[in-house]
Write a protein that holds these residues in place. Structure first.
Motif, short mmCIF file in Angstrom:
data_model
loop_
_atom_site.label_atom_id
_atom_site.label_comp_id
_atom_site.label_asym_id
_atom_site.label_seq_id
_atom_site.Cartn_x
_atom_site.Cartn_y
_atom_site.Cartn_z
N ALA A 2 -14.22 64.63 -28.92
CA ALA A 2 -15.34 65.86 -28.62
C ALA A 2 -16.71 65.38 -28.55
CB ALA A 2 -15.01 67.12 -29.47
N GLN A 3 -16.84 64.25 -28.96
CA GLN A 3 -18.41 64.18 -29.04
C GLN A 3 -19.15 63.99 -27.88
OE1 GLN A 3 -19.43 60.51 -31.25
NE2 GLN A 3 -21.51 61.09 -31.68
N PRO A 4 -18.82 63.24 -26.83
CA PRO A 4 -19.30 63.36 -25.43
C PRO A 4 -19.53 64.71 -24.86
CG PRO A 4 -17.76 61.72 -25.55
CD PRO A 4 -17.76 62.43 -26.88
N PHE A 5 -18.31 65.56 -24.88
CA PHE A 5 -18.50 66.89 -24.32
C PHE A 5 -19.53 67.67 -25.31
CE2 PHE A 5 -16.85 70.97 -23.12
CZ PHE A 5 -16.99 70.90 -22.01
N LYS A 64 -7.92 55.19 -22.28
CA LYS A 64 -8.35 54.33 -23.62
C LYS A 64 -9.57 53.53 -23.36
CE LYS A 64 -3.54 54.11 -25.38
NZ LYS A 64 -3.24 55.40 -24.77
N ALA A 65 -10.65 54.39 -22.80
CA ALA A 65 -11.87 53.67 -22.62
C ALA A 65 -12.51 53.00 -23.81
CB ALA A 65 -12.77 54.45 -21.77
N PRO A 66 -13.28 51.96 -23.95
CA PRO A 66 -13.89 51.62 -25.29
C PRO A 66 -15.01 52.63 -25.46
CG PRO A 66 -14.47 50.11 -23.54
CD PRO A 66 -13.55 51.10 -22.97
N HIS A 67 -15.29 52.84 -26.88
CA HIS A 67 -16.50 53.63 -27.18
C HIS A 67 -18.11 53.35 -26.73
CE1 HIS A 67 -14.28 55.73 -30.34
NE2 HIS A 67 -13.98 54.58 -30.72
N HIS A 72 -22.55 54.93 -23.46
CA HIS A 72 -23.42 54.67 -22.46
C HIS A 72 -23.79 55.95 -21.64
CE1 HIS A 72 -25.20 53.13 -18.63
NE2 HIS A 72 -24.21 53.71 -17.88
N LEU A 73 -22.50 56.82 -21.47
CA LEU A 73 -22.83 58.15 -20.89
C LEU A 73 -23.86 59.10 -21.58
CD1 LEU A 73 -19.16 59.34 -20.04
CD2 LEU A 73 -20.97 58.66 -18.46
N MET A 74 -23.47 59.01 -23.05
CA MET A 74 -24.57 59.88 -23.94
C MET A 74 -25.96 59.64 -23.78
SD MET A 74 -21.96 61.20 -26.76
CE MET A 74 -21.53 59.62 -27.48
N THR A 75 -26.36 58.07 -23.72
CA THR A 75 -27.62 58.07 -23.81
C THR A 75 -28.28 57.24 -22.49
OG1 THR A 75 -26.71 55.63 -24.22
CG2 THR A 75 -27.02 57.17 -26.16
N ARG A 79 -27.75 61.15 -14.83
CA ARG A 79 -26.86 62.48 -14.35
C ARG A 79 -26.27 63.36 -15.33
NH1 ARG A 79 -22.26 61.88 -9.91
NH2 ARG A 79 -21.68 64.15 -10.14
N PHE A 80 -25.67 62.64 -16.40
CA PHE A 80 -25.11 63.18 -17.72
C PHE A 80 -26.23 63.81 -18.67
CE2 PHE A 80 -23.29 63.46 -21.84
CZ PHE A 80 -21.99 63.89 -21.57
N LEU A 81 -27.43 63.02 -18.89
CA LEU A 81 -28.39 63.51 -19.64
C LEU A 81 -29.04 64.67 -18.96
CD1 LEU A 81 -29.87 60.09 -20.85
CD2 LEU A 81 -28.56 61.88 -22.28
N PHE A 82 -29.45 64.76 -17.77
CA PHE A 82 -29.98 65.92 -16.92
C PHE A 82 -29.04 67.29 -17.30
CE2 PHE A 82 -30.62 68.23 -13.01
CZ PHE A 82 -32.01 68.77 -13.32
N LEU A 83 -27.83 66.80 -16.59
CA LEU A 83 -27.02 67.89 -16.57
C LEU A 83 -26.79 68.76 -17.98
CD1 LEU A 83 -24.98 69.71 -15.09
CD2 LEU A 83 -23.36 68.13 -15.80
#
Length: 91
Positions: A2-5, A64-67, A72-75, A79-83
């Motif tokens: 849940a953390q990334p979402f 089963k992607a690594p943490h 990387h997505l969250m930091t 695109r992810f950060l802007f959204l």
């Protein structure tokens, strides 16, 4: 995971509000309801992008992607950060 979402849409009741808003948008489009005048194309696009990211995050869990991928997505993903900043204004 849940953390990334949560990083994308917010924590706690923000997820419930996101779900409610996405459902409303889906119903407007899926049932042919007229689009409210206050609704913008940007809102439709950004909310659909957030649903896309939910799909991607679920695929990463299944793979089963690594943490490090989530970190990387969250930091680092622009695109992810802007959204994450944009999408929270709609609910």
């Amino acid at each position: 995971m849940a953390q990334p979402f949560e990083a994308l849409v917010g924590q706690g009741d923000a997820i419930e509000r996101w779900c409610k808003r996405v459902k409303e948008l889906r119903n407007n489009i899926g049932h042919g309801d007229p689009v409210p005048l206050h609704q913008s194309a940007a809102e439709l696009y950004e909310m659909s992008e957030s649903a896309y990211w939910l799909f991607v995050l679920n695929l990463l869990v299944e793979a089963k992607a690594p943490h490090a991928v989530y970190h990387h997505l969250m930091t680092m993903s622009r695109r992810f950060l802007f959204l994450s900043k944009q999408v929270r204004q709609y609910y």
